[in-house]
Design a protein around this motif. Structure first.
Motif, PDB file in Angstrom:
ATOM      1  N   GLY A 177      -5.999  -6.564 -19.207  1.00  0.00           N
ATOM      2  CA  GLY A 177      -6.756  -5.554 -18.567  1.00  0.00           C
ATOM      3  C   GLY A 177      -7.365  -4.598 -19.423  1.00  0.00           C
ATOM      4  N   ARG A 178      -6.831  -4.340 -20.843  1.00  0.00           N
ATOM      5  CA  ARG A 178      -7.628  -3.489 -21.733  1.00  0.00           C
ATOM      6  C   ARG A 178      -8.627  -4.392 -22.289  1.00  0.00           C
ATOM      7  NH1 ARG A 178      -4.699  -3.263 -26.336  1.00  0.00           N
ATOM      8  NH2 ARG A 178      -2.795  -4.256 -25.674  1.00  0.00           N
ATOM      9  N   LEU A 179      -8.582  -5.677 -22.352  1.00  0.00           N
ATOM     10  CA  LEU A 179      -9.581  -6.456 -22.973  1.00  0.00           C
ATOM     11  C   LEU A 179     -10.917  -6.703 -21.756  1.00  0.00           C
ATOM     12  CD1 LEU A 179     -10.910  -8.429 -25.003  1.00  0.00           C
ATOM     13  CD2 LEU A 179      -9.554 -10.470 -24.210  1.00  0.00           C
ATOM     14  N   ALA A 180     -10.357  -6.785 -20.619  1.00  0.00           N
ATOM     15  CA  ALA A 180     -11.323  -6.932 -19.548  1.00  0.00           C
ATOM     16  C   ALA A 180     -12.299  -5.584 -19.484  1.00  0.00           C
ATOM     17  CB  ALA A 180     -10.460  -7.122 -18.213  1.00  0.00           C
ATOM     18  N   LEU A 181     -11.587  -4.392 -19.425  1.00  0.00           N
ATOM     19  CA  LEU A 181     -12.159  -3.045 -19.502  1.00  0.00           C
ATOM     20  C   LEU A 181     -13.132  -3.161 -20.703  1.00  0.00           C
ATOM     21  CD1 LEU A 181     -12.597  -0.214 -18.386  1.00  0.00           C
ATOM     22  CD2 LEU A 181     -10.794   0.497 -20.003  1.00  0.00           C
ATOM     23  N   ALA A 182     -12.698  -3.465 -22.052  1.00  0.00           N
ATOM     24  CA  ALA A 182     -13.745  -3.298 -22.997  1.00  0.00           C
ATOM     25  C   ALA A 182     -14.680  -4.423 -23.077  1.00  0.00           C
ATOM     26  CB  ALA A 182     -12.766  -3.800 -24.325  1.00  0.00           C
ATOM     27  N   TYR A 183     -14.476  -5.625 -22.502  1.00  0.00           N
ATOM     28  CA  TYR A 183     -15.632  -6.614 -22.170  1.00  0.00           C
ATOM     29  C   TYR A 183     -16.683  -5.928 -21.055  1.00  0.00           C
ATOM     30  CZ  TYR A 183     -18.301 -10.430 -21.217  1.00  0.00           C
ATOM     31  OH  TYR A 183     -19.596 -11.498 -20.878  1.00  0.00           O
ATOM     32  N   ALA A 184     -16.084  -5.223 -20.192  1.00  0.00           N
ATOM     33  CA  ALA A 184     -16.987  -4.860 -19.168  1.00  0.00           C
ATOM     34  C   ALA A 184     -17.898  -3.596 -19.651  1.00  0.00           C
ATOM     35  CB  ALA A 184     -16.320  -4.547 -18.002  1.00  0.00           C
ATOM     36  N   ASP A 185     -17.184  -3.018 -20.563  1.00  0.00           N
ATOM     37  CA  ASP A 185     -17.875  -1.745 -21.179  1.00  0.00           C
ATOM     38  C   ASP A 185     -19.072  -2.119 -21.925  1.00  0.00           C
ATOM     39  OD1 ASP A 185     -18.197   1.202 -22.036  1.00  0.00           O
ATOM     40  OD2 ASP A 185     -17.784   0.139 -24.091  1.00  0.00           O
ATOM     41  N   LYS A 186     -18.961  -3.370 -22.477  1.00  0.00           N
ATOM     42  CA  LYS A 186     -20.312  -3.814 -23.520  1.00  0.00           C
ATOM     43  C   LYS A 186     -20.874  -4.628 -22.613  1.00  0.00           C
ATOM     44  CE  LYS A 186     -21.102  -5.802 -27.906  1.00  0.00           C
ATOM     45  NZ  LYS A 186     -20.630  -6.087 -29.288  1.00  0.00           N
ATOM     46  N   TYR A 187     -20.511  -5.538 -21.968  1.00  0.00           N
ATOM     47  CA  TYR A 187     -21.541  -6.555 -21.267  1.00  0.00           C
ATOM     48  C   TYR A 187     -21.731  -6.501 -19.899  1.00  0.00           C
ATOM     49  CZ  TYR A 187     -21.649  -9.033 -26.045  1.00  0.00           C
ATOM     50  OH  TYR A 187     -21.878  -9.293 -27.157  1.00  0.00           O
ATOM     51  N   GLY A 188     -20.722  -5.719 -19.377  1.00  0.00           N
ATOM     52  CA  GLY A 188     -20.864  -5.791 -17.798  1.00  0.00           C
ATOM     53  C   GLY A 188     -20.380  -6.971 -17.108  1.00  0.00           C
ATOM     54  N   VAL A 189     -20.007  -6.959 -15.861  1.00  0.00           N
ATOM     55  CA  VAL A 189     -19.501  -7.786 -14.855  1.00  0.00           C
ATOM     56  C   VAL A 189     -19.971  -7.387 -13.451  1.00  0.00           C
ATOM     57  CG1 VAL A 189     -17.572  -8.574 -16.384  1.00  0.00           C
ATOM     58  CG2 VAL A 189     -17.122  -6.779 -14.573  1.00  0.00           C
TER      59      VAL A 189
END
Length: 273
Positions: free
Chosen positions: A102-114
């Motif tokens: 979840g930490r990684l998912a949040l970090a990914y979404a912050d940079k690239y969006g989902v």
């Protein structure tokens, strides 16, 4: 189900795909000591109208376990995922992350969006610098313990921490399946994951939450008070957020009640905003 390994940014990433070609898409990211296998029960309950991608994160499962722990930093893992999604041609999907994932998912979404973000028992990190230093030191000690004592001794310790106490009420068969998945882990991979992707190392995302305009659902188990509190604090900051507290489960909702978890995720994916 298709199980395959692809080379991305000089590492091999193992993944599984179900319902290939379905219009709606979802990605699941597991927690520490887990793998893509942790989602198998959830996958069974999801309809064929949703294509499902489960990924072994770096250091876990059948994905590469680099010797250099800096290769496990969150910025590296974000780029690994993005390169993987580009390789697969995935541009629109719901991203689900559990705990470390979840930490990684949040970090990914912050940079690239989902399209949509589902965070199960997850945290944006630690704000307090003293807390970060303490956590970094504790995880470094734990990382050394894994290397010195071996995976079996570590799992004996890990499965008895308070965070997983509620799993003691699961059937013996399910507890054994969880244990076997953990025991399949690698000393090097888990140790370096702690060194490179500790919450003491990863930057805090608390200050970024207000700018994440993605529809976000926070899922926590009522028996996991720590992460219920974290989710309530996140809810006060995220612009488009809903918090769902699930009864009679602890930290790993998808393990303790996979059918309900799948139903919730399905509703989130298929719901039109």
């Amino acid at each position: 189900m298709e199980s395959l390994t692809v080379n991305v940014r000089d590492i091999n990433i193992h993944l599984k795909r179900n319902h290939i070609g379905a219009e709606k898409k979802v990605v699941f990211l597991h927690g520490f000591t887990g793998s893509s296998s942790t989602w198998e029960e959830v996958v069974k309950y999801l309809p064929p109208t949703i294509e499902i991608l489960t990924v072994d994160l770096i250091g876990h499962g059948q994905t590469s376990k680099p010797i250099d722990f800096t290769r496990y930093y969150v910025d590296e893992q974000i780029e690994d995922l993005h390169s993987l999604f580009q390789l697969l041609g995935w541009n629109h999907f719901t991203l689900v992350g559990y705990s470390m994932g979840g930490r990684l998912a949040l970090a990914y979404a912050d940079k690239y969006g989902v399209d949509k973000l589902v965070l199960e028992s997850s945290s944006p990190g630690l704000v307090n610098e003293e807390e970060r230093v303490r956590r970094k030191h504790a995880d470094e000690l734990l990382a050394e313990r894994i290397l010195n004592e071996g995976i079996s001794a570590f799992i004996d310790f890990w499965e008895n921490i308070p965070l997983f106490h509620s799993q003691k009420s699961l059937s013996f068969e399910k507890q054994q399946a969880i244990r076997l998945e953990r025991l399949a882990g690698s000393e090097l991979g888990l140790s370096n994951s702690l060194k490179g992707f500790s919450t003491g190392i990863q930057p805090s995302y608390w200050g970024k939450l207000k700018d994440i305009e993605i529809s976000t659902i926070l899922l926590t188990g009522e028996l996991d008070q720590k992460f219920c509190d974290i989710a309530m604090n996140m809810k006060n900051v995220l612009p488009q957020v809903k918090h769902m507290q699930i009864n009679n489960v602890g930290h790993a909702i998808h393990v303790e009640n996979p059918e309900l978890f799948a139903t919730i995720v399905e509703d989130i994916i298929l719901k039109e905003d």
